[in-house]
Motif scaffolding. Structure first.
Motif, PDB file in Angstrom:
ATOM      1  N   LEU A 194       0.832  -1.217   0.000  1.00 53.15           N
ATOM      2  CA  LEU A 194       0.000   0.000   0.000  1.00 53.15           C
ATOM      3  C   LEU A 194       0.864   1.263   0.000  1.00 53.15           C
ATOM      4  O   LEU A 194       0.553   2.235  -0.693  1.00 53.15           O
ATOM      5  N   ALA A 195       1.957   1.255   0.767  1.00 55.16           N
ATOM      6  CA  ALA A 195       2.845   2.422   0.803  1.00 55.16           C
ATOM      7  C   ALA A 195       3.516   2.634  -0.549  1.00 55.16           C
ATOM      8  O   ALA A 195       3.619   3.775  -1.031  1.00 55.16           O
ATOM      9  N   ALA A 196       3.970   1.564  -1.185  1.00 55.67           N
ATOM     10  CA  ALA A 196       4.607   1.678  -2.497  1.00 55.67           C
ATOM     11  C   ALA A 196       3.595   2.160  -3.543  1.00 55.67           C
ATOM     12  O   ALA A 196       3.920   2.993  -4.398  1.00 55.67           O
ATOM     13  N   PHE A 197       2.358   1.663  -3.459  1.00 59.14           N
ATOM     14  CA  PHE A 197       1.322   2.076  -4.400  1.00 59.14           C
ATOM     15  C   PHE A 197       0.977   3.557  -4.229  1.00 59.14           C
ATOM     16  O   PHE A 197       0.780   4.275  -5.210  1.00 59.14           O
ATOM     17  N   ALA A 198       0.933   4.023  -2.975  1.00 61.86           N
ATOM     18  CA  ALA A 198       0.653   5.446  -2.728  1.00 61.86           C
ATOM     19  C   ALA A 198       1.778   6.317  -3.285  1.00 61.86           C
ATOM     20  O   ALA A 198       1.518   7.370  -3.878  1.00 61.86           O
ATOM     21  N   GLY A 199       3.016   5.890  -3.110  1.00 62.79           N
ATOM     22  CA  GLY A 199       4.141   6.632  -3.679  1.00 62.79           C
ATOM     23  C   GLY A 199       4.104   6.642  -5.192  1.00 62.79           C
ATOM     24  O   GLY A 199       4.371   7.668  -5.832  1.00 62.79           O
ATOM     25  N   LEU A 200       3.748   5.508  -5.791  1.00 62.10           N
ATOM     26  CA  LEU A 200       3.654   5.418  -7.245  1.00 62.10           C
ATOM     27  C   LEU A 200       2.529   6.300  -7.786  1.00 62.10           C
ATOM     28  O   LEU A 200       2.698   6.981  -8.806  1.00 62.10           O
ATOM     29  N   LEU A 201       1.388   6.316  -7.098  1.00 59.26           N
ATOM     30  CA  LEU A 201       0.290   7.197  -7.528  1.00 59.26           C
ATOM     31  C   LEU A 201       0.692   8.666  -7.475  1.00 59.26           C
ATOM     32  O   LEU A 201       0.345   9.440  -8.370  1.00 59.26           O
ATOM     33  N   ASN A 261      -5.340   8.419  -4.207  1.00 56.39           N
ATOM     34  CA  ASN A 261      -4.163   8.272  -3.352  1.00 56.39           C
ATOM     35  C   ASN A 261      -4.526   8.543  -1.895  1.00 56.39           C
ATOM     36  O   ASN A 261      -4.012   7.879  -0.994  1.00 56.39           O
ATOM     37  N   SER A 262      -5.407   9.490  -1.659  1.00 57.16           N
ATOM     38  CA  SER A 262      -5.860   9.746  -0.296  1.00 57.16           C
ATOM     39  C   SER A 262      -6.546   8.514   0.287  1.00 57.16           C
ATOM     40  O   SER A 262      -6.318   8.149   1.448  1.00 57.16           O
ATOM     41  N   LEU A 276      -3.932   2.543   4.315  1.00 51.94           N
ATOM     42  CA  LEU A 276      -2.644   2.225   4.919  1.00 51.94           C
ATOM     43  C   LEU A 276      -2.658   2.484   6.422  1.00 51.94           C
ATOM     44  O   LEU A 276      -2.194   1.652   7.214  1.00 51.94           O
ATOM     45  N   VAL A 277      -3.210   3.610   6.837  1.00 50.62           N
ATOM     46  CA  VAL A 277      -3.310   3.923   8.267  1.00 50.62           C
ATOM     47  C   VAL A 277      -4.197   2.899   8.968  1.00 50.62           C
ATOM     48  O   VAL A 277      -3.862   2.416  10.057  1.00 50.62           O
ATOM     49  N   MET A 335      -3.274  16.519   0.387  1.00 50.50           N
ATOM     50  CA  MET A 335      -4.406  17.447   0.445  1.00 50.50           C
ATOM     51  C   MET A 335      -3.991  18.848  -0.020  1.00 50.50           C
ATOM     52  O   MET A 335      -4.748  19.517  -0.726  1.00 50.50           O
ATOM     53  N   LEU A 336      -2.798  19.275   0.380  1.00 54.98           N
ATOM     54  CA  LEU A 336      -2.320  20.592  -0.063  1.00 54.98           C
ATOM     55  C   LEU A 336      -2.095  20.624  -1.573  1.00 54.98           C
ATOM     56  O   LEU A 336      -2.393  21.628  -2.237  1.00 54.98           O
ATOM     57  N   ALA A 337      -1.578  19.531  -2.136  1.00 55.35           N
ATOM     58  CA  ALA A 337      -1.390  19.460  -3.587  1.00 55.35           C
ATOM     59  C   ALA A 337      -2.733  19.577  -4.294  1.00 55.35           C
ATOM     60  O   ALA A 337      -2.856  20.315  -5.281  1.00 55.35           O
ATOM     61  N   ASN A 338      -3.737  18.886  -3.793  1.00 56.04           N
ATOM     62  CA  ASN A 338      -5.071  18.984  -4.401  1.00 56.04           C
ATOM     63  C   ASN A 338      -5.628  20.400  -4.307  1.00 56.04           C
ATOM     64  O   ASN A 338      -6.279  20.876  -5.227  1.00 56.04           O
ATOM     65  N   ARG A 339      -5.355  21.059  -3.213  1.00 54.42           N
ATOM     66  CA  ARG A 339      -5.832  22.440  -3.046  1.00 54.42           C
ATOM     67  C   ARG A 339      -5.214  23.356  -4.099  1.00 54.42           C
ATOM     68  O   ARG A 339      -5.905  24.168  -4.714  1.00 54.42           O
ATOM     69  N   PHE A 340      -3.910  23.218  -4.327  1.00 51.86           N
ATOM     70  CA  PHE A 340      -3.250  24.070  -5.318  1.00 51.86           C
ATOM     71  C   PHE A 340      -3.646  23.693  -6.745  1.00 51.86           C
ATOM     72  O   PHE A 340      -3.685  24.561  -7.625  1.00 51.86           O
TER      73      PHE A 340
END
Length: 160
Positions: A67-74, A95-96, A102-103, A140-145
């Protein structure tokens, strides 16, 4: 364009997922058994050590690392989707969800171990776990921008 602010945040997500994969996520130092056993959760394994530090048993937890590798890849894929902001936001939203999963996976794994060993204390979450939360905030900040960029483009189109 790659040199936008959201690219920095998405790159931080990639780095944070790398740290999550490489660092310990959780540690239980003392159990109720009185033997001095300790438990250590990493992204790919759950290890049980005795008081002298010898490995007693190890079980695979590959789903956490995956899951961590997939989130990084996304996040890495999302960086290069700058030409299509709608797709970029969709990838970041997926990705969120992966990072929330993952959490949850880490939390359920640690609670399951605490229940199995009858631990009085919950153990301590290590740097690998906290970087997941940092990655979630950066995403979340990336999505905001990205949304700000989209609103700016729409307002310029309206003026023409």
């Amino acid at each position: 364009m790659i040199q936008r602010v959201q690219t920095i945040f998405l790159f931080l997500v990639v780095i944070a997922m790398g740290v999550t994969i490489g660092m310990p996520l959780w540690e239980q130092l003392q159990t109720n058994s009185g033997t001095g056993d300790s438990w250590n959760l990493t992204a790919f394994a759950l290890n049980n050590f005795d008081a002298s530090g010898e490995l007693i048993q190890s079980s695979s937890k590959w789903y956490i690392g995956t899951l961590a590798a997939f989130a990084g890849l996304l996040a890495l894929i999302s960086i290069f989707q700058y030409a299509n902001r709608g797709r970029q936001m969709l990838i970041n939203m997926m990705n969120s969800l992966v990072m929330v999963g993952l959490v949850v996976a880490v939390f359920l794994t640690t609670n399951g171990i605490n229940t199995a060993i009858n631990a009085q204390e919950a153990g301590t979450y290590q740097i690998g776990f906290w970087t997941i939360l940092v990655a979630m905030v950066a995403n979340m900040l990336a999505n905001r921008f990205i949304r700000k960029d989209e609103a700016l483009v729409r307002s310029v189109d309206r003026i023409r």
